[in-house]
Motif scaffolding. Sequence first.
Motif, PDB file in Angstrom:
ATOM      1  N   PRO A 114      22.333  60.729  16.903  1.00 48.50           N
ATOM      2  CA  PRO A 114      23.329  61.278  15.980  1.00 48.50           C
ATOM      3  C   PRO A 114      22.939  61.015  14.529  1.00 48.50           C
ATOM      4  O   PRO A 114      22.436  59.947  14.185  1.00 48.50           O
ATOM      5  CB  PRO A 114      24.607  60.519  16.355  1.00 48.50           C
ATOM      6  N   GLY A 115      23.164  62.017  13.672  1.00 45.84           N
ATOM      7  CA  GLY A 115      22.886  61.870  12.255  1.00 45.84           C
ATOM      8  C   GLY A 115      21.464  62.199  11.864  1.00 45.84           C
ATOM      9  O   GLY A 115      21.113  62.101  10.681  1.00 45.84           O
ATOM     10  N   ILE A 116      20.630  62.593  12.842  1.00 41.47           N
ATOM     11  CA  ILE A 116      19.233  62.926  12.563  1.00 41.47           C
ATOM     12  C   ILE A 116      18.951  64.338  13.054  1.00 41.47           C
ATOM     13  O   ILE A 116      19.229  64.670  14.198  1.00 41.47           O
ATOM     14  CB  ILE A 116      18.269  61.934  13.245  1.00 41.47           C
ATOM     15  N   GLN A 117      18.373  65.162  12.185  1.00 42.76           N
ATOM     16  CA  GLN A 117      18.032  66.522  12.565  1.00 42.76           C
ATOM     17  C   GLN A 117      16.962  67.048  11.615  1.00 42.76           C
ATOM     18  O   GLN A 117      16.620  66.406  10.622  1.00 42.76           O
ATOM     19  CB  GLN A 117      19.261  67.434  12.507  1.00 42.76           C
ATOM     20  N   SER A 118      16.447  68.213  11.944  1.00 40.07           N
ATOM     21  CA  SER A 118      15.539  68.930  11.053  1.00 40.07           C
ATOM     22  C   SER A 118      16.077  70.342  10.910  1.00 40.07           C
ATOM     23  O   SER A 118      16.126  71.095  11.887  1.00 40.07           O
ATOM     24  CB  SER A 118      14.111  68.962  11.618  1.00 40.07           C
ATOM     25  N   VAL A 119      16.477  70.713   9.700  1.00 43.39           N
ATOM     26  CA  VAL A 119      17.122  72.009   9.513  1.00 43.39           C
ATOM     27  C   VAL A 119      16.139  73.160   9.671  1.00 43.39           C
ATOM     28  O   VAL A 119      16.557  74.309   9.853  1.00 43.39           O
ATOM     29  CB  VAL A 119      17.808  72.095   8.131  1.00 43.39           C
ATOM     30  N   ASP A 120      14.828  72.871   9.623  1.00 43.83           N
ATOM     31  CA  ASP A 120      13.853  73.947   9.817  1.00 43.83           C
ATOM     32  C   ASP A 120      12.946  73.705  11.021  1.00 43.83           C
ATOM     33  O   ASP A 120      11.890  74.322  11.137  1.00 43.83           O
ATOM     34  CB  ASP A 120      13.017  74.169   8.553  1.00 43.83           C
ATOM     35  N   GLU A 121      13.352  72.783  11.910  1.00 45.25           N
ATOM     36  CA  GLU A 121      12.677  72.514  13.185  1.00 45.25           C
ATOM     37  C   GLU A 121      11.335  71.805  13.025  1.00 45.25           C
ATOM     38  O   GLU A 121      10.612  71.648  14.001  1.00 45.25           O
ATOM     39  CB  GLU A 121      12.462  73.799  13.996  1.00 45.25           C
ATOM     40  N   ARG A 122      10.985  71.357  11.835  1.00 46.64           N
ATOM     41  CA  ARG A 122       9.683  70.718  11.644  1.00 46.64           C
ATOM     42  C   ARG A 122       9.831  69.198  11.588  1.00 46.64           C
ATOM     43  O   ARG A 122      10.748  68.675  10.961  1.00 46.64           O
ATOM     44  CB  ARG A 122       9.015  71.216  10.359  1.00 46.64           C
ATOM     45  N   VAL A 123       8.888  68.490  12.194  1.00 52.85           N
ATOM     46  CA  VAL A 123       8.924  67.028  12.151  1.00 52.85           C
ATOM     47  C   VAL A 123       8.517  66.506  10.778  1.00 52.85           C
ATOM     48  O   VAL A 123       8.703  65.321  10.487  1.00 52.85           O
ATOM     49  CB  VAL A 123       8.012  66.412  13.237  1.00 52.85           C
ATOM     50  N   SER A 124       7.965  67.355   9.935  1.00 49.16           N
ATOM     51  CA  SER A 124       7.658  66.965   8.564  1.00 49.16           C
ATOM     52  C   SER A 124       8.820  67.277   7.632  1.00 49.16           C
ATOM     53  O   SER A 124       8.676  67.244   6.413  1.00 49.16           O
ATOM     54  CB  SER A 124       6.398  67.689   8.067  1.00 49.16           C
ATOM     55  N   SER A 125       9.971  67.573   8.220  1.00 45.45           N
ATOM     56  CA  SER A 125      11.181  67.834   7.442  1.00 45.45           C
ATOM     57  C   SER A 125      12.392  67.277   8.172  1.00 45.45           C
ATOM     58  O   SER A 125      13.384  67.967   8.387  1.00 45.45           O
ATOM     59  CB  SER A 125      11.346  69.343   7.196  1.00 45.45           C
ATOM     60  N   VAL A 126      12.307  66.013   8.562  1.00 44.04           N
ATOM     61  CA  VAL A 126      13.398  65.356   9.281  1.00 44.04           C
ATOM     62  C   VAL A 126      14.442  64.865   8.274  1.00 44.04           C
ATOM     63  O   VAL A 126      14.116  64.129   7.344  1.00 44.04           O
ATOM     64  CB  VAL A 126      12.877  64.182  10.126  1.00 44.04           C
ATOM     65  N   ASN A 127      15.671  65.302   8.464  1.00 41.27           N
ATOM     66  CA  ASN A 127      16.759  64.941   7.555  1.00 41.27           C
ATOM     67  C   ASN A 127      17.642  63.900   8.226  1.00 41.27           C
ATOM     68  O   ASN A 127      18.248  64.169   9.257  1.00 41.27           O
ATOM     69  CB  ASN A 127      17.597  66.169   7.201  1.00 41.27           C
ATOM     70  N   ILE A 128      17.702  62.722   7.644  1.00 43.60           N
ATOM     71  CA  ILE A 128      18.506  61.629   8.187  1.00 43.60           C
ATOM     72  C   ILE A 128      19.657  61.360   7.235  1.00 43.60           C
ATOM     73  O   ILE A 128      19.455  60.999   6.084  1.00 43.60           O
ATOM     74  CB  ILE A 128      17.651  60.367   8.409  1.00 43.60           C
ATOM     75  N   ARG A 129      20.846  61.633   7.720  1.00 47.73           N
ATOM     76  CA  ARG A 129      22.067  61.517   6.936  1.00 47.73           C
ATOM     77  C   ARG A 129      21.939  62.233   5.594  1.00 47.73           C
ATOM     78  O   ARG A 129      22.232  61.674   4.537  1.00 47.73           O
ATOM     79  CB  ARG A 129      22.450  60.057   6.757  1.00 47.73           C
ATOM     80  N   GLY A 130      21.476  63.481   5.658  1.00 54.66           N
ATOM     81  CA  GLY A 130      21.476  64.350   4.497  1.00 54.66           C
ATOM     82  C   GLY A 130      20.320  64.190   3.550  1.00 54.66           C
ATOM     83  O   GLY A 130      20.228  64.916   2.555  1.00 54.66           O
ATOM     84  N   GLY A 131      19.410  63.270   3.818  1.00 59.70           N
ATOM     85  CA  GLY A 131      18.296  63.041   2.914  1.00 59.70           C
ATOM     86  C   GLY A 131      17.118  63.959   3.199  1.00 59.70           C
ATOM     87  O   GLY A 131      17.007  64.543   4.280  1.00 59.70           O
ATOM     88  N   THR A 132      16.229  64.092   2.231  1.00 64.34           N
ATOM     89  CA  THR A 132      15.000  64.847   2.442  1.00 64.34           C
ATOM     90  C   THR A 132      13.993  63.988   3.191  1.00 64.34           C
ATOM     91  O   THR A 132      14.129  62.770   3.276  1.00 64.34           O
ATOM     92  CB  THR A 132      14.403  65.295   1.103  1.00 64.34           C
ATOM     93  N   HIS A 133      12.964  64.645   3.738  1.00 62.76           N
ATOM     94  CA  HIS A 133      12.014  63.937   4.588  1.00 62.76           C
ATOM     95  C   HIS A 133      11.261  62.846   3.833  1.00 62.76           C
ATOM     96  O   HIS A 133      10.932  61.800   4.401  1.00 62.76           O
ATOM     97  CB  HIS A 133      11.016  64.930   5.178  1.00 62.76           C
ATOM     98  N   ASP A 134      10.976  63.059   2.555  1.00 68.27           N
ATOM     99  CA  ASP A 134      10.237  62.064   1.789  1.00 68.27           C
ATOM    100  C   ASP A 134      11.053  60.802   1.543  1.00 68.27           C
ATOM    101  O   ASP A 134      10.510  59.791   1.075  1.00 68.27           O
ATOM    102  CB  ASP A 134       9.755  62.646   0.459  1.00 68.27           C
ATOM    103  N   GLN A 135      12.346  60.843   1.844  1.00 69.59           N
ATOM    104  CA  GLN A 135      13.183  59.652   1.698  1.00 69.59           C
ATOM    105  C   GLN A 135      13.189  58.784   2.951  1.00 69.59           C
ATOM    106  O   GLN A 135      13.941  57.812   3.028  1.00 69.59           O
ATOM    107  CB  GLN A 135      14.613  60.074   1.333  1.00 69.59           C
ATOM    108  N   ASN A 136      12.339  59.133   3.930  1.00 69.47           N
ATOM    109  CA  ASN A 136      12.145  58.306   5.120  1.00 69.47           C
ATOM    110  C   ASN A 136      10.881  57.469   4.945  1.00 69.47           C
ATOM    111  O   ASN A 136       9.818  58.012   4.642  1.00 69.47           O
ATOM    112  CB  ASN A 136      11.998  59.180   6.366  1.00 69.47           C
ATOM    113  N   LEU A 137      10.996  56.170   5.118  1.00 74.41           N
ATOM    114  CA  LEU A 137       9.825  55.298   5.101  1.00 74.41           C
ATOM    115  C   LEU A 137       9.196  55.316   6.484  1.00 74.41           C
ATOM    116  O   LEU A 137       9.783  54.841   7.454  1.00 74.41           O
ATOM    117  CB  LEU A 137      10.219  53.867   4.722  1.00 74.41           C
TER     118      LEU A 137
END
Length: 770
Positions: free
Chosen positions: A155-178
């Motif tokens: 829950p709370g994790i998805q990719s709005v464009d289906e790409r693993v290089s664009s995983v959005n966790i609680r509304g953040g952009t992918h580059d905000q994932n360490l």
Amino acid sequence: MNKTTIVILYLCLFFFYHLPLKAQAIKEKEIALITYLKQIETQYNVSFTYADSNLRNKTIIPPSKTLSLKALIRYLEEHTTLTYEKLSDGIYVVRNLVRSITSTTQALDEVIITNYLTKGIILKNGGITNLKPKTFGILPGLIEPDVLQTIQALPGIQSVDERVSSVNIRGGTHDQNLILWDGIKMYQSGHFFGLVSAFNPYLTDNVIISKNGSSAIYGDGVSSVIDMRSSNKIKNIFSSGAGINLISADAYSVLPLSKKTELQLSLRRSITDIIETPTFDQYFKRIFQDSDLTNNLSGTETVSQNETFYFYDLSAKFLYDISKKDKLRINFFNVYNNLDYEEQATINNTNEALNSELVQGNISAGVSYSRNWNSKFSTSAQLTFSNYKLDATNFDVSNNQRLIQENEVFDGSLKVNLNYRINPYINFLGGYQFTEVGISNLQDVNNPNFRSFIKEVLHTHSVFSEFKFVSNSKNTNASLGLRSNYFEKFSESSIEPRLSFSHRFLDFFRVEVLGELKSQTTSQIIDLQNDFLGVEQRRWVLSNNTTIPIIKSQQLSTGIHYSRDNFLISLEAYIKNVDGITTRSQGFQNQFQFVNAIGSYQIKGVDFLINKKFEDLSIWLSYSYSKNDYTFDNLNAGESFPNNFDTRHTVAFAGAYTYNNFKLALGLNWRTGKPLTEPDTIEPVVNNVINYNSPNANNISDYLRVDTSATYDFKIGNTTQATLGLSLWNILDRENIINTYYTLNRDDSVSKVENFSLGITPNASFRIQF
């Protein structure tokens, strides 16, 4: 009968035909105890925790496979000098019969739920989720334990464009994932420009996911921590495996070199430049739509052909136990993607052709040394290096133009940590980290002549400390940490407290409070939507504390969980503020596309989950509500408006079924469409510019996808285990719109552009393990 129905019937018939098959009776021989425990984990859906030294060189003759788990545990205790203590929900701790003081004082993280959703996903205290790829069960649409795909089931994790290089966790952009690999920061996370995870899971031993309340040991990652770790213990057991699917082939091996040394190797390479499969066709269509490879941007008749695309990744790890107290580890990791195609045009009745190319890669290495001084005190030091590079050469034949773009990241760090167990209830963790990050960006055009090269370098010094407390009853767990960062170039400091509190009450309830302040100095931006051939538009940049500030976040969440008899109900509410974002990092394709502004976003949300596990079946339903809004002082009159990644409602309903060696999963994913900015219907163009309505005031159509997958395990000979898998992504072949934007034509008319998700996408795999 349509093609979808035929494929589904074939899938079902194939596996149900094989259900009655049973391997020939094989006389069991004495095998290593560690090897047998891994077999038990798979057969009985349990997990064993143990010190390798306690089990090393121990063997056992496996009993009948018809024994119940209770009878099997009794058999193990009778035939080994060990005890098997059940902690909770299928977790067993293996200890020597004569316990030393060090066994009794060993800190074990409390497991809240094992086999959460499916086998190999574990919930722990402190808001942490663990993935164990080696014991991975099955999820809808997946036949292999792809880490960045698997976490999207949470829950709370998805990719709005289906790409693993664009995983959005609680509304953040992918580059905000360490994203870390054995402590090394990764700047590239996907193959095939984001459709395949760049991390081979078959030597990944453990993955730690933290959405909030993360340990003070972690810097960066204002949205999450995804910490992937390969096995760090020498087992003195040879093992290897290989597999192939419709996109790539891979192999891995664990090679004991001596009693004190071990080498772990893995290699994966795409087969897309050798054979075009149905999976490749769908991936190619998805990624290269709306790119320079398929668009005619020059306005003249051009043709792109002879496309060649391939990728590979390679990892190696050397383990050396210098002594019982001293350990040395050396890591190497390499990710590589290459796209090459020929662009042809007829100019003055002459056929001309030039090759355009895109190369993307990440090379990383690390050396670590650790020492256990005694049963209470240990230290470690690690030196890491990570180099990311993205190069593109794009030829426009008709305009006689050549464009070169480069983006390079150098990241070097030194980490020194100490761990001291004050008493059986309190543990202290502290350390120092130095990081040097340099990022450069180059653009070079020959017609007209233009060259731009920008490079930024930043040194960061960080110190941290953290206390962990576990009550005698283990009902209460708490962690309080503090991290201090000093950004040398800006002469600026940041103080970041971290909090994690969990308390179990009335036997089956648990309340949890998590909080953190974090910061990060690297981010990804988009200058133009056709950067890097329009395939990989994002480039890494470094904070300069002016036009690109340091990103800072504050997050607080609280949750309550009920767990009893394999039934879980979980409810968690959170609020997160992220400051210092730029419009260029958010991918605007409206009136703000070419505006440089600094702002923030705030997301408030609730994650709800019900998971019921039966003997052979796990069913779950999750729902997430979130409201995610931007605030830019200089945009939209300073008023808030919906975030580009604001998907207000998300629902997932799925099940995973196991019958002997057969596994089947089916799941549905639905969410509201992402926000959309539409042109004014009365006056769509003003002064040769699209006249937009209020930003993100509308939404694209809802997203709906149904996936299924199945695997079947069987033996080949006495020592080889084989797995056959089949999956269908989007079995309804629904045309989901994942992005919509508008462009201005030469005649001042407005065109609507829609990007679509993957259509029905099959995949198949075959694996063997020795």
